[in-house]
Every structure is written in structure tokens, then in C-alpha cells.
Design a protein around this motif. Structure first.
Motif, PDB file in Angstrom:
ATOM      1  N   GLY A 183       3.170   2.721   9.932  1.00  0.00           N
ATOM      2  CA  GLY A 183       4.038   2.942   8.051  1.00  0.00           C
ATOM      3  C   GLY A 183       5.252   4.182   7.705  1.00  0.00           C
ATOM      4  O   GLY A 183       4.279   4.842   6.888  1.00  0.00           O
ATOM      5  N   GLU A 223       3.838   5.607  15.347  1.00  0.00           N
ATOM      6  CA  GLU A 223       3.759   6.182  14.158  1.00  0.00           C
ATOM      7  C   GLU A 223       3.811   4.809  13.117  1.00  0.00           C
ATOM      8  O   GLU A 223       4.598   3.624  13.093  1.00  0.00           O
ATOM      9  CB  GLU A 223       4.656   6.852  13.507  1.00  0.00           C
ATOM     10  CG  GLU A 223       4.603   7.488  11.786  1.00  0.00           C
ATOM     11  CD  GLU A 223       5.275   8.485  10.636  1.00  0.00           C
ATOM     12  OE1 GLU A 223       6.400   8.295  11.342  1.00  0.00           O
ATOM     13  OE2 GLU A 223       5.121   8.083   9.913  1.00  0.00           O
ATOM     14  N   GLY A 257       8.337  -4.303  11.927  1.00  0.00           N
ATOM     15  CA  GLY A 257       7.151  -5.705  12.373  1.00  0.00           C
ATOM     16  C   GLY A 257       6.287  -5.408  11.401  1.00  0.00           C
ATOM     17  O   GLY A 257       5.798  -4.345   9.825  1.00  0.00           O
ATOM     18  N   ALA A 317       7.584  11.586   5.353  1.00  0.00           N
ATOM     19  CA  ALA A 317       6.914  12.175   5.404  1.00  0.00           C
ATOM     20  C   ALA A 317       6.138  13.167   6.679  1.00  0.00           C
ATOM     21  O   ALA A 317       6.574  14.255   7.222  1.00  0.00           O
ATOM     22  CB  ALA A 317       5.688  12.090   4.581  1.00  0.00           C
ATOM     23  N   LEU A 318       5.782  11.952   7.720  1.00  0.00           N
ATOM     24  CA  LEU A 318       5.087  12.755   8.440  1.00  0.00           C
ATOM     25  C   LEU A 318       6.378  12.600   9.895  1.00  0.00           C
ATOM     26  O   LEU A 318       6.171  13.130  10.779  1.00  0.00           O
ATOM     27  CB  LEU A 318       4.802  11.372   9.129  1.00  0.00           C
ATOM     28  CG  LEU A 318       2.737  11.842   8.652  1.00  0.00           C
ATOM     29  CD1 LEU A 318       1.839  10.306   9.199  1.00  0.00           C
ATOM     30  CD2 LEU A 318       2.138  12.732   8.418  1.00  0.00           C
ATOM     31  N   PRO A 324      -1.553   1.753   5.219  1.00  0.00           N
ATOM     32  CA  PRO A 324      -2.353   0.893   3.957  1.00  0.00           C
ATOM     33  C   PRO A 324      -2.888   0.899   3.388  1.00  0.00           C
ATOM     34  O   PRO A 324      -3.778   0.281   4.859  1.00  0.00           O
ATOM     35  CB  PRO A 324      -0.696   0.614   3.979  1.00  0.00           C
ATOM     36  CG  PRO A 324      -0.227   0.088   5.727  1.00  0.00           C
ATOM     37  CD  PRO A 324      -0.463   1.171   6.242  1.00  0.00           C
ATOM     38  N   GLU A 376       7.294  -0.260  10.335  1.00  0.00           N
ATOM     39  CA  GLU A 376       7.465   0.197   9.506  1.00  0.00           C
ATOM     40  C   GLU A 376       7.637  -1.948   9.226  1.00  0.00           C
ATOM     41  O   GLU A 376       8.547  -2.370   9.326  1.00  0.00           O
ATOM     42  CB  GLU A 376       8.688   0.160   9.054  1.00  0.00           C
ATOM     43  CG  GLU A 376       8.445   0.454   7.553  1.00  0.00           C
ATOM     44  CD  GLU A 376       7.872   0.154   6.671  1.00  0.00           C
ATOM     45  OE1 GLU A 376       7.226   2.230   6.082  1.00  0.00           O
ATOM     46  OE2 GLU A 376       7.289  -0.022   5.542  1.00  0.00           O
ATOM     47  N   LYS A 377       6.531  -2.528   8.111  1.00  0.00           N
ATOM     48  CA  LYS A 377       7.143  -3.325   7.913  1.00  0.00           C
ATOM     49  C   LYS A 377       8.609  -3.757   6.319  1.00  0.00           C
ATOM     50  O   LYS A 377       8.814  -4.666   6.441  1.00  0.00           O
ATOM     51  CB  LYS A 377       5.771  -4.392   7.153  1.00  0.00           C
ATOM     52  CG  LYS A 377       5.459  -6.261   6.602  1.00  0.00           C
ATOM     53  CD  LYS A 377       4.180  -6.420   6.393  1.00  0.00           C
ATOM     54  CE  LYS A 377       4.642  -7.577   5.665  1.00  0.00           C
ATOM     55  NZ  LYS A 377       2.943  -8.330   5.321  1.00  0.00           N
ATOM     56  N   GLY A 394       0.657  -1.326   0.068  1.00  0.00           N
ATOM     57  CA  GLY A 394      -0.215   0.243   0.137  1.00  0.00           C
ATOM     58  C   GLY A 394       0.788   0.818  -0.085  1.00  0.00           C
ATOM     59  O   GLY A 394       0.668   2.066   0.087  1.00  0.00           O
ATOM     60  N   GLN A 395       2.097   1.310  -1.297  1.00  0.00           N
ATOM     61  CA  GLN A 395       2.574   2.701  -0.876  1.00  0.00           C
ATOM     62  C   GLN A 395       2.307   3.712  -1.596  1.00  0.00           C
ATOM     63  O   GLN A 395       2.505   3.366  -2.738  1.00  0.00           O
ATOM     64  CB  GLN A 395       4.490   1.812  -1.231  1.00  0.00           C
ATOM     65  CG  GLN A 395       4.888   0.954   0.262  1.00  0.00           C
ATOM     66  CD  GLN A 395       6.373   0.521  -0.087  1.00  0.00           C
ATOM     67  OE1 GLN A 395       6.540   0.274  -1.492  1.00  0.00           O
ATOM     68  NE2 GLN A 395       6.561   0.260   1.562  1.00  0.00           N
ATOM     69  N   ASN A 396       1.292   4.453  -1.564  1.00  0.00           N
ATOM     70  CA  ASN A 396       1.415   5.689  -1.820  1.00  0.00           C
ATOM     71  C   ASN A 396       2.184   6.393  -1.063  1.00  0.00           C
ATOM     72  O   ASN A 396       1.347   6.326   0.016  1.00  0.00           O
ATOM     73  CB  ASN A 396      -0.221   6.234  -2.186  1.00  0.00           C
ATOM     74  CG  ASN A 396      -0.411   4.515  -2.941  1.00  0.00           C
ATOM     75  OD1 ASN A 396      -1.085   3.471  -2.305  1.00  0.00           O
ATOM     76  ND2 ASN A 396      -0.771   4.928  -3.545  1.00  0.00           N
TER      77      ASN A 396
HETATM   78  N1  SAM Z   1       3.997   7.832   6.453  1.00  0.00           N
HETATM   79  C1  SAM Z   1       3.849   7.083   4.811  1.00  0.00           C
HETATM   80  C2  SAM Z   1       3.859   8.462   4.105  1.00  0.00           C
HETATM   81  O1  SAM Z   1       3.567   9.587   4.490  1.00  0.00           O
HETATM   82  O2  SAM Z   1       4.340   8.631   2.365  1.00  0.00           O
HETATM   83  C3  SAM Z   1       4.218   6.734   4.294  1.00  0.00           C
HETATM   84  C4  SAM Z   1       2.632   5.569   3.750  1.00  0.00           C
HETATM   85  S1  SAM Z   1       2.235   4.654   2.917  1.00  0.00           S
HETATM   86  C5  SAM Z   1       0.467   5.147   2.639  1.00  0.00           C
HETATM   87  C6  SAM Z   1       1.942   3.292   3.710  1.00  0.00           C
HETATM   88  C7  SAM Z   1       2.895   2.845   4.128  1.00  0.00           C
HETATM   89  O3  SAM Z   1       3.794   1.701   5.747  1.00  0.00           O
HETATM   90  C8  SAM Z   1       4.731   2.195   3.653  1.00  0.00           C
HETATM   91  O4  SAM Z   1       5.659   2.476   4.717  1.00  0.00           O
HETATM   92  C9  SAM Z   1       4.372   0.429   4.409  1.00  0.00           C
HETATM   93  O5  SAM Z   1       5.548  -0.077   3.956  1.00  0.00           O
HETATM   94  C10 SAM Z   1       3.775   0.523   5.679  1.00  0.00           C
HETATM   95  N2  SAM Z   1       3.507  -0.878   5.801  1.00  0.00           N
HETATM   96  C11 SAM Z   1       2.393  -2.119   4.734  1.00  0.00           C
HETATM   97  N3  SAM Z   1       1.905  -2.381   5.029  1.00  0.00           N
HETATM   98  C12 SAM Z   1       3.001  -2.491   6.716  1.00  0.00           C
HETATM   99  C13 SAM Z   1       2.261  -3.394   8.128  1.00  0.00           C
HETATM  100  N4  SAM Z   1       1.536  -4.422   7.444  1.00  0.00           N
HETATM  101  N5  SAM Z   1       2.940  -3.097   9.175  1.00  0.00           N
HETATM  102  C14 SAM Z   1       3.309  -2.058   8.738  1.00  0.00           C
HETATM  103  N6  SAM Z   1       3.915  -0.757   7.979  1.00  0.00           N
HETATM  104  C15 SAM Z   1       2.881  -1.240   6.441  1.00  0.00           C
END
Ligand code: SAM
Length: 274
Positions: free
Chosen positions: A44, A42, A96, A49-50, A117, A66-67, A15-17
């Protein structure tokens, strides 16, 4: 913000946007109202950015979950390099999975934040925000349609298990919407930033488990009348439970308030323990 051109491709499966707009990132972090006494988790952090804005506000503890190994490593290096050793000890990067995490280690001093995500935002919020130890406040960016389901009222199409569960444990409020073009890559949907304040309630782990099962059973049959659902679920006791809560047999799950479900949980629990 991180240079995304020199980074691995965004992973759709995670879900990386990534948010590219600093003003929006600032609005999200400000909505959490961080003070020096707060502990912040926090979910992900990705390219940060945050995270970098949160670090500037110097919370008491700041954990990032973060995964993705790549982004966990980048965040780890940032914490190590940018802070004095003593401060760095207050910050942790946890590699994790938010879908399989022990939220009980966080308590009432914690605030939660994340651009979640989209594909797994609902189960993350479901588990984290009903955590028995409580929390101070949570601010998440999620898909607008999911945010609208969370704040939905009875008798509407959007109202369902997620609305009732999260409105039982929290008071949710949509703060603002965010258009797709401020992300890279841009998602197909509009996002919303939603804030949760915890509600005080006397729900025990047993109550939670009963409500969880009840919601899943009822909303898998949302077009059926309660009398049929309750007969199927509880046999002869089903109609007695409804009567004890003054609930008409012909209603459907979407007509019941959170309070109705709370009352049902107590009646069912008393019967189980009788
Ligand atoms: N915080 C960043 C931003 O605002 O640009 C990234 C947001 S992005 C929508 C989602 C983030 O959650 C990514 O960095 C992704 O690798 C991480 N992520 C996805 N699945 C996850 C999980 N099951 N557990 C922890 N982090 C996860």
C-alpha cells in the motif's frame, strides 16, 4: 510527498489515511534497517510517504503492492522517471490485492513494510508473516489497539488468536505510537508502529493448518472451559490431548501460552497420522 490536493479523494473503502509527517515516515523506514542486500516489499504505497525514502536507500529489489490503480500508476511513473533504466529494473509496482496474494514468492531475503489499511491489517499480517519461506524483518503501522492485541500476554483481555498466531511465527515489538493528526484524512484512532523479527520454528504446512483451526475453534468460545471445547471438537480424544500436554481441563483458551498451543498441535498431528 505527493500533492494530495490534485489527487482523487482518499478512498475510505481502501483505508486511505495518508501519512503527512516526513519525520515519522523517516523513523518508520529507518526501523526496517535497509541495506543494499535487502529486498523490500511495501504494501500500500499510496502517495509514497515511505516509498520515496525506501528508494533513496537503494535496496537490492524494491516491490510495491498497491490495489488502487491511480496510486499504482503514480508510483510506476515515479520509478520510471527517477531512476536510470538499469536501476528501474530492480523496482516493480504490482497492481494487486494484499488480501489475495501469493506471499510464497517472497523468501528469507525480503523485508516487508507498510502503513497498512487498518480494516485489513490483521488478515494481511496473519498470512504474510506465517509464510513458510520466512522473511528478514517487517515494520508496519497499524491501529494501536491491534498492535496491543498482537503483543498481548496470556490471561489478559487483549490476548487471543492473533497474539498466539503472530507470536508463534515472529517476535513482535511496538516501537512507537503515532497520533491521528499526522494523517490526511485523520483517522479516528491512534496508530502504532510495530516491528516483527521472524522466529525459527519447525512448523510444517500441516502444523500451521492445525493451529489455525484450533485457534479459531478455541477463541470463538473463549469464555468456555477447555474440557468442553475439546470434547466438542475432538470427542473422546479431547481430554486425552489436554492430559498429554499437562493442561488443566478447567482452564480457558486465554490461559494457554503459545507453547501450550504448539504442544497441542504436535499431539493432534500425531493422532491424525496414527
Ligand atoms: N503508504 C501510504 C502512506 O503512508 O501514506 C498509504 C497508506 S494508506 C493507510 C493504505 C494504502 O494501502 C493505500 O494506498 C491503499 O490504496 C492501499 N490498499 C488498500 N487496500 C489494499 C489491498 N487490499 N492491497 C494492496 N493495497 C491496498
Amino acid at each position: 510527498m505527493q500533492d494530495l490536493l490534485n489527487s482523487p479523494r482518499a478512498k475510505k473503502s481502501l483505508g486511505q489515511n495518508f501519512l503527512q509527517d516526513k519525520n515519522i515516515a523517516t523513523k518508520i523506514v529507518n526501523a526496517l534497517g535497509i541495506t543494499h542486500d535487502d529486498n523490500v516489499l511495501e504494501i500500500g504505497p499510496g502517495p509514497g510517504a515511505l516509498s520515496s525514502l525506501i528508494l533513496q536507500q537503494n535496496p537490492s529489489l524494491f516491490f510495491m503492492l498497491e490495489k488502487d490503480y491511480h496510486w499504482a500508476r503514480v508510483r510506476f511513473d515515479e520509478v520510471k522517471n527517477s531512476l536510470k533504466e538499469k536501476e528501474a529494473q530492480k523496482h516493480q509496482v504490482i497492481l494487486g490485492d494484499a488480501l489475495n496474494f501469493d506471499w510464497e514468492r517472497f523468501g528469507p531475503d525480503w523485508k516487508f513494510i507498510g502503513n497498512l489499511p487498518y480494516n485489513i491489517a490483521s488478515p494481511i499480517m496473519w498470512d504474510l508473516l506465517s509464510n513458510h519461506n520466512g522473511f528478514k524483518r517487517a515494520v508496519f503501522m497499524i491501529q494501536k489497539e491491534v498492535a496491543e492485541r498482537i503483543i498481548a500476554k496470556p490471561d489478559t483481555k487483549a490476548y487471543g488468536a492473533l497474539s498466539i498466531w503472530l507470536q508463534t511465527f515472529t517476535c513482535p515489538k511496538i516501537l512507537f505510537h503515532v497520533p491521528p493528526h499526522v494523517f490526511f484524512p485523520a483517522p479516528k484512532v491512534t496508530s502504532s508502529v510495530i516491528c516483527f523479527e521472524p522466529l525459527k520454528n519447525e512448523f510444517s504446512p500441516e502444523d500451521k493448518s492445525i493451529l489455525n483451526k484450533l485457534l479459531s475453534f478455541c477463541f470463538q468460545r473463549r469464555r468456555k472451559q477447555l474440557q468442553n471445547i475439546f470434547k466438542e471438537f475432538f470427542g473422546d480424544n479431547g481430554l486425552i490431548f489436554l492430559d498429554k500436554c499437562d493442561i488443566k481441563h478447567s482452564l480457558r483458551p486465554e490461559n494457554l501460552t503459545c507453547n501450550d498451543f504448539k504442544k497441542l498441535v504436535q499431539i493432534i498431528k500425531n493422532k491424525n497420522n496414527a
